[in-house]
Design a protein around this motif. Structure first.
Motif, PDB file in Angstrom:
ATOM      1  N   ASP A  49      -3.923 -11.641   9.982  1.00 50.69           N
ATOM      2  CA  ASP A  49      -3.865 -11.025   8.581  1.00 50.69           C
ATOM      3  C   ASP A  49      -2.914  -9.932   8.585  1.00 50.69           C
ATOM      4  O   ASP A  49      -3.281  -8.826   7.833  1.00 50.69           O
ATOM      5  CB  ASP A  49      -5.392 -10.205   8.453  1.00 50.69           C
ATOM      6  N   LEU A  54       0.278 -10.066   7.327  1.00 47.51           N
ATOM      7  CA  LEU A  54       1.336 -10.858   6.727  1.00 47.51           C
ATOM      8  C   LEU A  54       2.742 -10.077   6.716  1.00 47.51           C
ATOM      9  O   LEU A  54       3.647 -10.379   7.066  1.00 47.51           O
ATOM     10  CB  LEU A  54       0.870 -11.178   5.439  1.00 47.51           C
ATOM     11  N   PHE A  55       2.561  -8.695   6.144  1.00 46.98           N
ATOM     12  CA  PHE A  55       3.619  -7.987   6.118  1.00 46.98           C
ATOM     13  C   PHE A  55       4.546  -7.768   7.349  1.00 46.98           C
ATOM     14  O   PHE A  55       5.648  -7.946   7.477  1.00 46.98           O
ATOM     15  CB  PHE A  55       3.478  -6.660   5.434  1.00 46.98           C
ATOM     16  N   ASN A 102      -7.492  -5.484   3.622  1.00 46.92           N
ATOM     17  CA  ASN A 102      -6.481  -6.276   3.112  1.00 46.92           C
ATOM     18  C   ASN A 102      -6.970  -6.456   1.682  1.00 46.92           C
ATOM     19  O   ASN A 102      -6.417  -7.549   0.849  1.00 46.92           O
ATOM     20  CB  ASN A 102      -5.977  -7.527   3.864  1.00 46.92           C
ATOM     21  N   SER A 103      -7.770  -5.749   1.139  1.00 49.96           N
ATOM     22  CA  SER A 103      -8.422  -6.530  -0.156  1.00 49.96           C
ATOM     23  C   SER A 103      -7.469  -6.287  -1.561  1.00 49.96           C
ATOM     24  O   SER A 103      -7.560  -7.148  -2.447  1.00 49.96           O
ATOM     25  CB  SER A 103      -9.950  -5.754  -0.708  1.00 49.96           C
ATOM     26  N   ASN A 104      -6.474  -5.289  -1.456  1.00 50.10           N
ATOM     27  CA  ASN A 104      -5.390  -5.245  -2.359  1.00 50.10           C
ATOM     28  C   ASN A 104      -4.177  -5.944  -1.767  1.00 50.10           C
ATOM     29  O   ASN A 104      -3.243  -5.803  -2.545  1.00 50.10           O
ATOM     30  CB  ASN A 104      -5.301  -3.703  -2.712  1.00 50.10           C
ATOM     31  N   GLY A 105      -4.266  -6.892  -0.943  1.00 46.84           N
ATOM     32  CA  GLY A 105      -3.224  -7.234  -0.359  1.00 46.84           C
ATOM     33  C   GLY A 105      -2.620  -6.431   0.752  1.00 46.84           C
ATOM     34  O   GLY A 105      -2.736  -5.141   0.938  1.00 46.84           O
ATOM     35  N   ASN A 106      -2.197  -7.032   1.726  1.00 51.36           N
ATOM     36  CA  ASN A 106      -1.598  -6.572   3.102  1.00 51.36           C
ATOM     37  C   ASN A 106      -0.358  -5.455   2.808  1.00 51.36           C
ATOM     38  O   ASN A 106      -0.740  -4.371   3.303  1.00 51.36           O
ATOM     39  CB  ASN A 106      -1.214  -7.577   4.102  1.00 51.36           C
ATOM     40  N   ALA A 107       0.357  -5.877   2.077  1.00 50.78           N
ATOM     41  CA  ALA A 107       1.606  -4.749   1.777  1.00 50.78           C
ATOM     42  C   ALA A 107       1.103  -3.775   1.143  1.00 50.78           C
ATOM     43  O   ALA A 107       1.426  -2.613   1.324  1.00 50.78           O
ATOM     44  CB  ALA A 107       2.798  -5.589   1.157  1.00 50.78           C
ATOM     45  N   ASN A 108       0.021  -3.676   0.102  1.00 47.31           N
ATOM     46  CA  ASN A 108      -0.378  -2.623  -0.518  1.00 47.31           C
ATOM     47  C   ASN A 108      -1.103  -1.628   0.334  1.00 47.31           C
ATOM     48  O   ASN A 108      -1.004  -0.639   0.170  1.00 47.31           O
ATOM     49  CB  ASN A 108      -1.347  -3.034  -1.741  1.00 47.31           C
ATOM     50  N   GLY A 109      -1.889  -2.466   1.219  1.00 48.64           N
ATOM     51  CA  GLY A 109      -2.670  -1.475   1.931  1.00 48.64           C
ATOM     52  C   GLY A 109      -2.022  -0.658   3.078  1.00 48.64           C
ATOM     53  O   GLY A 109      -2.283   0.620   3.155  1.00 48.64           O
TER      54      GLY A 109
END
Lengths: 99, 259
Positions: free
Chosen positions: B61, B63-64, B138-145
């Motif tokens: 998890d 990804l970024f 990571n609910s808002n996306g990994n890069a956002n978090g």
């Protein structure tokens, strides 16, 4: 499979990198082994981020990558400078202070 | 007493298959890095390890970080390594003679001890919290978090790291810069050298290729006022490679007839 297996892998890769730093003579290969150690530490950080359920481990891994990039740039520049004056990248040849 | 299977959560079967496939391969690649003689082969094995680690990051998890690992490490850093290897000579292989006696057995023993210590430490660790995983983080996306963490809590560290990057770039420039031992030959120096020569035949400079000749190609010699071809008008490189056209072919025909 236990998540801890990633930590075991990270420990093994770190150890391999440490051995490489000690036994290899070519400065560039020594450098690559340091990169391997940094990468192994990164894997541990990512795994701990997953275990802890927050992203702080991933932030630290990100910073490690930036620092590793800086280290590579400066280190390779040093290797090129030494190669220019000594025509060798062996870490044993740069022993002027010994004698 | 010793609890080796650290109970910190289990993974799904596909991830286990991925791990058991890639982890031994990356360990073998790491061992290969220590054994292979040529630095280029070490670099390729290291690139393989880095790609497997990127896959592990994505599986966990992150990804970024997985993408950054491929772009920064296998892309930029490994390319830099290969570039420097090309610069100092690809054939420069490592000598395997021991310069310090007994270094290798000691290093390997120490490594086994260190590795054993690390693995037992991991095996004996306990974790008294439920494993939540990164699903909520990571609910808002990994890069956002990750961006939220970077630009709020770690914003100072981020700025410090940017200063470090600039310093490293400047340091590399300073290190790579080399002092010239003599000033380069300028047009003025070349002109003086021409006129100080014993014979002033070339004082006006060598003729350029193709002057007065039938063709103006670079491999066609210029014609002197006498009608003869001037081999000096052609680059020495072309002559060495055998790309020069036979100069007598371009001499003026009248000249030949008069003779």
């Amino acid at each position: 499979m236990a998540i801890a297996n990633y930590l075991y892998l990270s420990a093994i890769l770190f150890t391999i990198g440490a051995v490489g730093v000690v036994i290899r003579r070519n400065a560039i290969v020594v450098f690559m082994c340091i990169e391997l150690m940094l990468n192994a530490a990164n894997l541990a950080f990512v795994t701990f981020a997953r275990i802890n359920g927050n992203l702080q481990g991933q932030v630290v891994a990100f910073f490690t990558m930036v620092v590793a990039a800086c280290e590579v740039v400066v280190g390779l520049a040093i290797i090129v400078t030494i190669y220019r004056s000594r025509r060798s990248t062996s870490v044993d040849d740069a022993s002027l202070l010994k004698r | 007493m010793i609890n080796f299977a650290l109970d910190i959560g289990k993974t799904a079967t596909p991830e286990a298959v991925l791990f058991y496939f890639l982890a031994p391969l990356s360990v073998f690649a790491g061992l290969g890095m220590l054994i292979v003689k040529k630095a280029v082969h070490s670099a390729l094995l290291l690139a393989w390890i880095m790609i497997s680690l990127a896959i592990f990051y994505i599986a966990q998890d992150a990804l970024f970080l997985g993408i950054v690992q491929i772009v920064v490490y296998t892309g930029a850093v490994m390319m830099l390594f290969l570039f420097i290897l090309m610069l100092v000579g690809v054939d420069a292989s490592d000598s395997f003679t021991e310069t310090i006696r007994g270094l290798r057995p000691i290093a390997i023993t120490a490594a086994i001890g260190f590795g054993g210590l690390l693995t037992t430490l991991i095996g004996r660790a306990t974790f008294n919290r439920p494993i939540t995983g990164l699903a909520s983080a990571n609910s808002n996306g990994n890069a956002n978090g990750l961006a939220k963490e970077l630009f709020t809590q770690y914003v100072f560290a981020f700025e410090v790291v940017s200063a470090l990057l600039i310093t490293a770039a400047l340091g590399a420039m300073v290190l790579a810069h080399s002092q010239k031992t003599r000033s380069p030959f300028a047009q003025r120096d070349l002109s003086i050298a021409r006129f100080r020569k014993d014979n002033l035949k070339d004082a006006a400079g060598l003729p350029s290729s193709g002057v007065y000749a039938l063709h103006n190609a670079v491999d066609v010699p210029a014609l002197l006022p006498t009608g003869k071809a001037a081999p000096t008008s052609i680059s020495a490189v072309l002559e060495a490679r055998g790309d020069m056209i036979e100069s007598s072919k371009f001499q003026l025909q009248q000249e030949e007839e008069e003779k």
